[in-house]
Design a protein around this motif. Structure first.
Motif, PDB file in Angstrom:
ATOM      1  N   MET A  12     -46.133  45.039  41.933  1.00 62.18           N
ATOM      2  CA  MET A  12     -45.993  45.130  40.482  1.00 62.18           C
ATOM      3  C   MET A  12     -46.418  43.798  39.849  1.00 62.18           C
ATOM      4  SD  MET A  12     -44.759  48.168  40.093  1.00 62.18           S
ATOM      5  CE  MET A  12     -45.648  48.750  41.529  1.00 62.18           C
ATOM      6  N   ALA A  13     -46.712  43.850  38.589  1.00 55.10           N
ATOM      7  CA  ALA A  13     -46.918  42.620  37.818  1.00 55.10           C
ATOM      8  C   ALA A  13     -45.567  42.229  37.213  1.00 55.10           C
ATOM      9  CB  ALA A  13     -47.945  42.846  36.715  1.00 55.10           C
ATOM     10  N   TYR A  14     -45.388  40.946  36.990  1.00 55.31           N
ATOM     11  CA  TYR A  14     -44.118  40.458  36.418  1.00 55.31           C
ATOM     12  C   TYR A  14     -44.371  40.183  34.948  1.00 55.31           C
ATOM     13  CZ  TYR A  14     -39.768  37.661  36.162  1.00 55.31           C
ATOM     14  OH  TYR A  14     -38.516  37.167  35.851  1.00 55.31           O
ATOM     15  N   LEU A  15     -43.988  41.124  34.110  1.00 59.73           N
ATOM     16  CA  LEU A  15     -44.322  41.041  32.680  1.00 59.73           C
ATOM     17  C   LEU A  15     -43.043  41.073  31.865  1.00 59.73           C
ATOM     18  CD1 LEU A  15     -47.283  43.617  32.726  1.00 59.73           C
ATOM     19  CD2 LEU A  15     -47.474  41.109  32.639  1.00 59.73           C
ATOM     20  N   LYS A  20     -43.332  45.550  36.808  1.00 66.22           N
ATOM     21  CA  LYS A  20     -43.778  46.864  36.314  1.00 66.22           C
ATOM     22  C   LYS A  20     -45.237  47.150  36.658  1.00 66.22           C
ATOM     23  CE  LYS A  20     -42.733  45.505  31.850  1.00 66.22           C
ATOM     24  NZ  LYS A  20     -42.751  45.520  30.341  1.00 66.22           N
ATOM     25  N   LYS A  21     -45.534  48.458  36.700  1.00 66.95           N
ATOM     26  CA  LYS A  21     -46.920  48.879  36.872  1.00 66.95           C
ATOM     27  C   LYS A  21     -47.669  48.635  35.573  1.00 66.95           C
ATOM     28  CE  LYS A  21     -46.847  52.482  40.418  1.00 66.95           C
ATOM     29  NZ  LYS A  21     -47.141  53.905  40.719  1.00 66.95           N
ATOM     30  N   SER A  22     -48.922  48.334  35.645  1.00 67.42           N
ATOM     31  CA  SER A  22     -49.701  48.151  34.434  1.00 67.42           C
ATOM     32  C   SER A  22     -50.008  49.505  33.796  1.00 67.42           C
ATOM     33  CB  SER A  22     -51.018  47.440  34.744  1.00 67.42           C
ATOM     34  OG  SER A  22     -51.877  47.491  33.614  1.00 67.42           O
ATOM     35  N   SER A  23     -50.053  49.484  32.497  1.00 62.33           N
ATOM     36  CA  SER A  23     -50.401  50.716  31.772  1.00 62.33           C
ATOM     37  C   SER A  23     -51.860  51.097  32.017  1.00 62.33           C
ATOM     38  CB  SER A  23     -50.184  50.511  30.267  1.00 62.33           C
ATOM     39  OG  SER A  23     -51.012  49.432  29.817  1.00 62.33           O
ATOM     40  N   GLN A  43     -51.601  44.831  40.353  1.00 63.78           N
ATOM     41  CA  GLN A  43     -51.870  45.503  39.083  1.00 63.78           C
ATOM     42  C   GLN A  43     -53.068  44.878  38.374  1.00 63.78           C
ATOM     43  OE1 GLN A  43     -50.020  48.257  38.216  1.00 63.78           O
ATOM     44  NE2 GLN A  43     -49.235  47.891  40.294  1.00 63.78           N
ATOM     45  N   ALA A  44     -53.858  45.727  37.742  1.00 67.92           N
ATOM     46  CA  ALA A  44     -54.924  45.254  36.850  1.00 67.92           C
ATOM     47  C   ALA A  44     -54.354  45.274  35.434  1.00 67.92           C
ATOM     48  CB  ALA A  44     -56.147  46.155  36.967  1.00 67.92           C
ATOM     49  N   VAL A  45     -53.825  44.172  35.030  1.00 63.96           N
ATOM     50  CA  VAL A  45     -53.103  44.078  33.748  1.00 63.96           C
ATOM     51  C   VAL A  45     -54.088  44.171  32.580  1.00 63.96           C
ATOM     52  CG1 VAL A  45     -51.853  42.373  32.345  1.00 63.96           C
ATOM     53  CG2 VAL A  45     -51.116  42.847  34.691  1.00 63.96           C
ATOM     54  N   THR A  46     -53.621  44.760  31.481  1.00 61.37           N
ATOM     55  CA  THR A  46     -54.512  44.964  30.320  1.00 61.37           C
ATOM     56  C   THR A  46     -54.370  43.821  29.309  1.00 61.37           C
ATOM     57  OG1 THR A  46     -52.810  46.062  28.999  1.00 61.37           O
ATOM     58  CG2 THR A  46     -54.091  47.447  30.532  1.00 61.37           C
ATOM     59  N   THR A 214     -49.631  37.529  35.393  1.00 60.49           N
ATOM     60  CA  THR A 214     -50.625  38.532  34.995  1.00 60.49           C
ATOM     61  C   THR A 214     -51.718  38.588  36.063  1.00 60.49           C
ATOM     62  OG1 THR A 214     -51.798  36.816  33.767  1.00 60.49           O
ATOM     63  CG2 THR A 214     -50.229  38.143  32.535  1.00 60.49           C
ATOM     64  N   THR A 215     -51.569  39.528  36.984  1.00 55.81           N
ATOM     65  CA  THR A 215     -52.660  39.747  37.947  1.00 55.81           C
ATOM     66  C   THR A 215     -53.709  40.618  37.255  1.00 55.81           C
ATOM     67  OG1 THR A 215     -51.443  41.689  38.729  1.00 55.81           O
ATOM     68  CG2 THR A 215     -51.192  39.639  39.981  1.00 55.81           C
ATOM     69  N   GLY A 216     -54.961  40.453  37.660  1.00 57.54           N
ATOM     70  CA  GLY A 216     -55.939  41.314  36.996  1.00 57.54           C
ATOM     71  C   GLY A 216     -57.359  40.834  37.155  1.00 57.54           C
ATOM     72  N   ARG A 217     -58.253  41.639  36.634  1.00 55.93           N
ATOM     73  CA  ARG A 217     -59.676  41.334  36.743  1.00 55.93           C
ATOM     74  C   ARG A 217     -60.047  40.191  35.789  1.00 55.93           C
ATOM     75  NH1 ARG A 217     -60.905  45.390  39.776  1.00 55.93           N
ATOM     76  NH2 ARG A 217     -60.044  47.477  39.395  1.00 55.93           N
ATOM     77  N   GLY A 218     -60.747  39.214  36.324  1.00 55.47           N
ATOM     78  CA  GLY A 218     -61.212  38.116  35.477  1.00 55.47           C
ATOM     79  C   GLY A 218     -62.034  38.624  34.321  1.00 55.47           C
ATOM     80  N   SER A 219     -62.809  39.681  34.572  1.00 54.21           N
ATOM     81  CA  SER A 219     -63.693  40.222  33.522  1.00 54.21           C
ATOM     82  C   SER A 219     -62.887  40.842  32.390  1.00 54.21           C
ATOM     83  CB  SER A 219     -64.611  41.291  34.134  1.00 54.21           C
ATOM     84  OG  SER A 219     -63.818  42.288  34.767  1.00 54.21           O
ATOM     85  N   VAL A 220     -61.665  41.238  32.668  1.00 56.38           N
ATOM     86  CA  VAL A 220     -60.841  41.884  31.619  1.00 56.38           C
ATOM     87  C   VAL A 220     -59.905  40.876  30.963  1.00 56.38           C
ATOM     88  CG1 VAL A 220     -59.057  43.633  31.192  1.00 56.38           C
ATOM     89  CG2 VAL A 220     -60.953  44.105  32.778  1.00 56.38           C
ATOM     90  N   ILE A 221     -59.201  40.071  31.773  1.00 55.69           N
ATOM     91  CA  ILE A 221     -58.201  39.190  31.151  1.00 55.69           C
ATOM     92  C   ILE A 221     -58.509  37.714  31.317  1.00 55.69           C
ATOM     93  CG2 ILE A 221     -56.364  40.920  31.360  1.00 55.69           C
ATOM     94  CD1 ILE A 221     -55.260  39.255  33.718  1.00 55.69           C
TER      95      ILE A 221
END
Ligand code: G3P
Length: 483
Positions: A12-15, A20-23, A43-46, A214-221
């Motif tokens: 999970m991401a820690y938000l 929690k799972k990312s939306s 998670q690929a956080v938004t 916030t884990t996630g794609r560099g291209s997105v976040i």
């Protein structure tokens, strides 16, 4: 904090204080460099989740900054205790995720707990200053200045893969200690280790929203985080090209950038070659040279070059090569792309007539330790940072020539000078353009209370515990005008 999916864990991401799972409904598969398989999903956080995390951080930061230093320090000390308690599990994650030997990974976790505890104590003993108005000509003795430290707000901590716990905590701990909130962005490979580290922090009962992971794609976040108006300071460790990009994206917020290096080992003709060889071997090849402070070129006086190369050859050929599970020194590089890059540097040097002393062997992303002699300035490996186990030897005629070549590099992180004459060592050290010069020792960041900085393309600002506490806070000046 995780749900098992087909035997592999989806973390999970820690938000905002919750796991929690990312939306987005998307996850990122984390590959192990030596198992060469997926070891978990994060998670690929938004961007919306980033917005919410930063809002929550600002809200939590106000109350956090109102706590006493010792109250904040108690959370961090408990964090350190949790890390040590879970050091085996965290070390296992580091090893699987970034291919670091288990013993080195466990040392990284313990080193991090020590860093956190030292950060607490250092902050508790930073007492600020008071100034007398009449200390300046014509000043009024009834004017008294009080200088304290104040937090900046929300700090964005961006950590690299090679020290996924230590270099992350070296940002998070001082940021929290001086009263900031934190948004933590781990490297993709390093995310699981970062999650394990934050699980330990979460167990301390840290106020919700104060830190988000916030884990996630560099291209997105990636850019979204850096350019976000809710970020008040950025501490980044990573490659120089990313650091340059980041410094262009931001305006009017403090930055600390710990970037790449091409640390030279300057070996004078009077060097103790036992010391030089031992330091160069450790400095160049530990963790396959995947350290920003690794020794990445040898500038050796031609009068001792044959002897030095011969001794280095013997040591390189004895290096353990293989799995981090058996604590090999030379382990598979972080990914195939990195191995391709390193192989390219070796191929270029050999094509330009470098001497292959030993190495130039590859199995997938495992590059065998490679020693190149008679490297010349037209070869890429003389200037480009490999982040792999390849060591170029450049022969020089004098200290002046060594200094000239050392300073031609775009980098200026650290340097080592080997000589038995302290005056000669200091004379060289003061002319080399680097944040730190080691005399008769390997280049390295530790111990963690030392200032750590790079000049030129190697960085901006200063890390190290005391300096990180300063860079993640600002002066708050109050002037008493007495009657
Ligand atoms: O590459 C990260 C840099 O911080 C290396 O640390 O302690 O191995 O010199 P260290």
């Amino acid at each position: 904090m995780a749900s098992n999916v087909s035997e592999l864990t989806t973390y999970m991401a820690y938000l905002e204080g919750e796991w929690k799972k990312s939306s987005s409904g998307e996850t990122i598969a984390i590959q192990s460099p030596y198992l060469r398989q997926t070891i978990g999903y994060v998670q690929a956080v938004t961007q919306d989740e980033v917005d919410d995390a930063i809002t929550a951080a600002h809200n939590a930061q106000k109350e956090w900054a109102g706590l006493s230093l010792s109250a904040r320090g108690e959370y961090l000390d408990r964090w350190a205790d949790e890390l040590v308690k879970n050091s085996e599990e965290i070390a296992q994650a580091i090893m699987q995720e970034v291919g670091k030997g288990f013993k080195d990974a466990q040392k990284e976790v313990v080193r991090t707990a020590d860093l956190i505890r030292y950060t607490v104590q250092e902050a508790l003993h930073m007492h600020g200053e008071s100034l007398r108005g009449d200390g300046f000509p014509g000043g009024d003795q009834k004017k008294i200045g009080i200088v304290e430290r104040a937090p900046l707000g929300v700090v964005l901590a961006i950590a690299p893969f090679n020290y996924p716990v230590n270099l992350a905590a070296s940002k998070i701990a001082p940021a929290l200690m001086v009263g900031n909130a934190v948004i933590f962005k781990p490297a993709t490979q390093g995310s699981i280790s970062g999650i394990k580290m934050i699980e330990a922090l979460d167990k301390t009962g840290l106020p919700k929203g104060l830190l988000s992971l916030t884990t996630g794609r560099g291209s997105v976040i990636g850019d979204y985080l850096v350019e976000h108006k809710g970020i008040n300071m950025i501490s980044f460790t990573g490659g120089s090209s990313t650091g340059r990009h980041l410094s262009k994206q931001t305006t009017m917020i403090p930055l600390v950038l710990e970037l790449g290096g091409k640390d030279p080992a300057i070996v004078c003709d009077d060097a103790d070659l036992d010391v030089a060889v031992s330091s160069i071997m450790n400095g160049a090849f530990s963790y396959s040279g995947q350290r920003c402070t690794a020794i990445k070129r040898v500038l050796v006086n031609e009068r001792v070059a044959d002897e030095l190369v011969s001794r280095l050859k013997a040591k390189v050929e004895k290096l353990t090569v293989g799995s981090p599970e058996v604590d090999s020194t030379i382990v598979p590089l972080i990914d195939d792309k990195s191995a391709d890059f390193v192989q390219g540097l070796i191929d270029d040097a050999l094509a330009k007539n470098a001497t292959l002393v030993t190495g130039n062997k590859r199995e997938n992303n495992l590059i065998y330790p490679t020693l190149l002699d008679n490297v010349t300035e037209d070869m890429d490996v003389a200037w480009i940072e490999p982040f792999g186990p390849v060591l170029p030897v450049i022969r020089v005629k004098s200290d002046d020539e060594a200094i000239e070549i050392a300073n031609k590099s775009e980098f200026g992180l650290q340097a080592s000078v080997f000589t038995q004459d302290i005056d000669r060592a200091l004379a060289v050290a003061r002319q080399v353009e680097a944040g730190t010069v080691q005399i008769n020792g390997r280049t390295e960041r530790g111990p963690d209370h030392f200032p750590f900085l790079g000049v030129k393309a190697s960085g901006m600002g200063v890390q190290g515990i005391h300096h990180s506490l300063l860079s993640m806070s600002r002066e708050r000046v109050t002037v008493l005008n007495l009657k």
